[in-house]
Design an enzyme around this catalytic site. Structure first.
Site, PDB file in Angstrom:
ATOM      1  N   ILE A 139       1.051  -1.283  -0.298  1.00  0.00           N
ATOM      2  CA  ILE A 139       0.299   0.426  -0.117  1.00  0.00           C
ATOM      3  C   ILE A 139       0.976   1.475  -0.258  1.00  0.00           C
ATOM      4  O   ILE A 139       1.885   1.157   1.020  1.00  0.00           O
ATOM      5  CB  ILE A 139      -0.556  -0.320   1.222  1.00  0.00           C
ATOM      6  CG1 ILE A 139      -0.607   0.067   2.725  1.00  0.00           C
ATOM      7  CG2 ILE A 139      -1.475  -0.799   0.938  1.00  0.00           C
ATOM      8  CD1 ILE A 139      -1.360  -0.277   3.945  1.00  0.00           C
ATOM      9  N   ASP A 140       0.430   2.231  -0.339  1.00  0.00           N
ATOM     10  CA  ASP A 140       1.023   3.863  -0.472  1.00  0.00           C
ATOM     11  C   ASP A 140       1.944   3.988   0.627  1.00  0.00           C
ATOM     12  O   ASP A 140       1.419   3.440   1.876  1.00  0.00           O
ATOM     13  CB  ASP A 140      -0.092   5.107  -1.382  1.00  0.00           C
ATOM     14  CG  ASP A 140      -0.305   3.583  -2.558  1.00  0.00           C
ATOM     15  OD1 ASP A 140       0.276   3.964  -3.294  1.00  0.00           O
ATOM     16  OD2 ASP A 140      -1.435   4.949  -3.008  1.00  0.00           O
ATOM     17  N   LYS A 141       2.909   4.509   0.538  1.00  0.00           N
ATOM     18  CA  LYS A 141       3.247   5.260   1.696  1.00  0.00           C
ATOM     19  C   LYS A 141       2.504   6.315   2.975  1.00  0.00           C
ATOM     20  O   LYS A 141       2.653   5.681   4.033  1.00  0.00           O
ATOM     21  CB  LYS A 141       4.444   6.411   1.204  1.00  0.00           C
ATOM     22  CG  LYS A 141       5.502   7.321   2.614  1.00  0.00           C
ATOM     23  CD  LYS A 141       6.257   8.136   1.815  1.00  0.00           C
ATOM     24  CE  LYS A 141       6.637   8.696   2.850  1.00  0.00           C
ATOM     25  NZ  LYS A 141       7.952  10.299   1.956  1.00  0.00           N
TER      26      LYS A 141
END
Length: 356
Positions: free
Chosen positions: A174-176
């Protein structure tokens, strides 16, 4: 022990008849953790059954060796680590049945990523997998500009045998600045199984998002996603993109915003963020896809302040459901909303000049 269990399971399913050499597996003792197995070499021989005559080689191998991914088997074949009757035919080669398969393969450690002592919020752990609740501002694995202080670095410190697995056992990312649940495999067998579940859409990943505006109801977004034609660091809905499907339903209408429950059917980069922005309901705080901040009219000073200060997408991977890769038990996990999203919801809910 995992290796013994894997062989026992394969044999019980009559997948194929293996002749394992004595030095198939080396063991490494890990002092801090009660796990000792780390596969460094795989050496095995078997015969392809006659009933698979006419099959493509790559498909036959996938059927006989379901514990390994097709990409891994292809890599072994093309590199000469997997041979058929002493040769290395192409993956599309049609087999006759009765061929002798020999594998002498190494599982190399990932020496490029450094182990780092970083705290992890572990929701679940057993001998096969980990479920992690990822915090904000935490990159999943090293990349350009992020060689350290990532989830992968933390995992290598927490469980050193993960150095033997591709991507340190990480199955999806998942994104930062998206928070929430991630599954990590601790063995090659578990990783292969979980990736297969993901590819077959059997892992259910559901998110909670706060979006600008009021969708009239739930729905499905079916729009292909690819690289943005002009801004190459971003994704976009493009005609020649990869198929991407997102389902969403309304949890709660707020005065100027909406809480959504979002389910991924596919897993493209930035998919939820791109899709919701595409239909006109960008996620609050999204610095890449939210556009210029537009404050609603007649909001309170408190709401104005929090919207100006909220600099990450209000997106949380809250629910995760999968089948255990070894015992096949159905597992369900939930991670509560992080404090920053709770605070955001609290303020947005107080802004009640529009009655619902």
């Amino acid at each position: 022990m995992w290796a013994y269990g894997m062989l026992k399971n394969v044999g019980s399913q009559n997948v194929c008849s293996f002749s394992f050499l004595a030095d198939m597996i080396y063991f490494l003792s890990v002092s801090a953790i009660d796990y000792t197995i780390m596969i460094t070499k795989i050496k095995l021989d078997f015969t392809i059954p006659e009933q698979l005559a006419g099959e493509r080689l790559d498909r036959a191998l996938a059927k006989q060796l379901p514990q390994y991914s097709r990409s891994r088997l292809k890599q072994w074949l093309t590199s000469g680590q997997l041979t058929i009757d002493g040769a290395s035919p192409p993956p599309k080669y049609k087999i006759a049945g009765g061929e002798q398969v020999s594998i002498r393969a190494d599982l190399e450690e990932n020496n490029k990523w450094e182990a780092q002592a970083i705290d992890l919020d572990i929701i679940f752990e057993d001998e096969s997998l980990l479920v992690i609740n990822k915090p904000i501002d935490f990159v999943v694995h090293p990349g350009a500009g992020n060689s350290h202080n990532t989830l992968a670095n933390a995992l290598l410190h927490y469980h050193p045998p993960l150095a033997k697995l591709p991507r340190s056992g990480i199955v999806h990312r998942i994104d930062k600045d998206t928070t929430g649940l991630l599954v990590v495999a601790k063995t090659l067998e578990a990783q292969t199984n979980l990736i297969k579940q993901l590819q077959e859409k059997r892992i259910k990943r559901q998110y909670e998002a706060i979006v600008n505006g009021h969708p009239t109801g739930g729905g499905t977004i079916n729009a292909p996603i690819g690289r943005h034609p002009k801004q190459r660091t971003k994704m976009a809905v493009v005609e020649n993109g990869k198929m991407a499907i997102t389902h969403y339903r309304i949890i709660e209408h707020l005065p100027h915003h909406t809480r959504l429950k979002v389910r991924l059917e596919t897993g493209r980069t930035h998919q939820i963020r791109v899709h919701l922005a595409h239909i006109g309901y960008p996620i609050v705080g999204d610095q890449s896809y939210g556009g210029r901040l537009k404050l609603p009219k007649n909001i309170t000073p408190e709401v104005s302040q929090i919207l100006r200060q909220f600099k990450r997408q209000a997106l949380h991977a809250r629910w995760l459901e999968l089948k255990h890769p070894i015992n096949h038990e159905q597992l369900k996990f939930e991670a509560p909303l992080p404090d920053d999203i709770k605070t955001l919801l609290n303020q947005l809910g107080k802004d009640s000049d529009i009655k619902k």
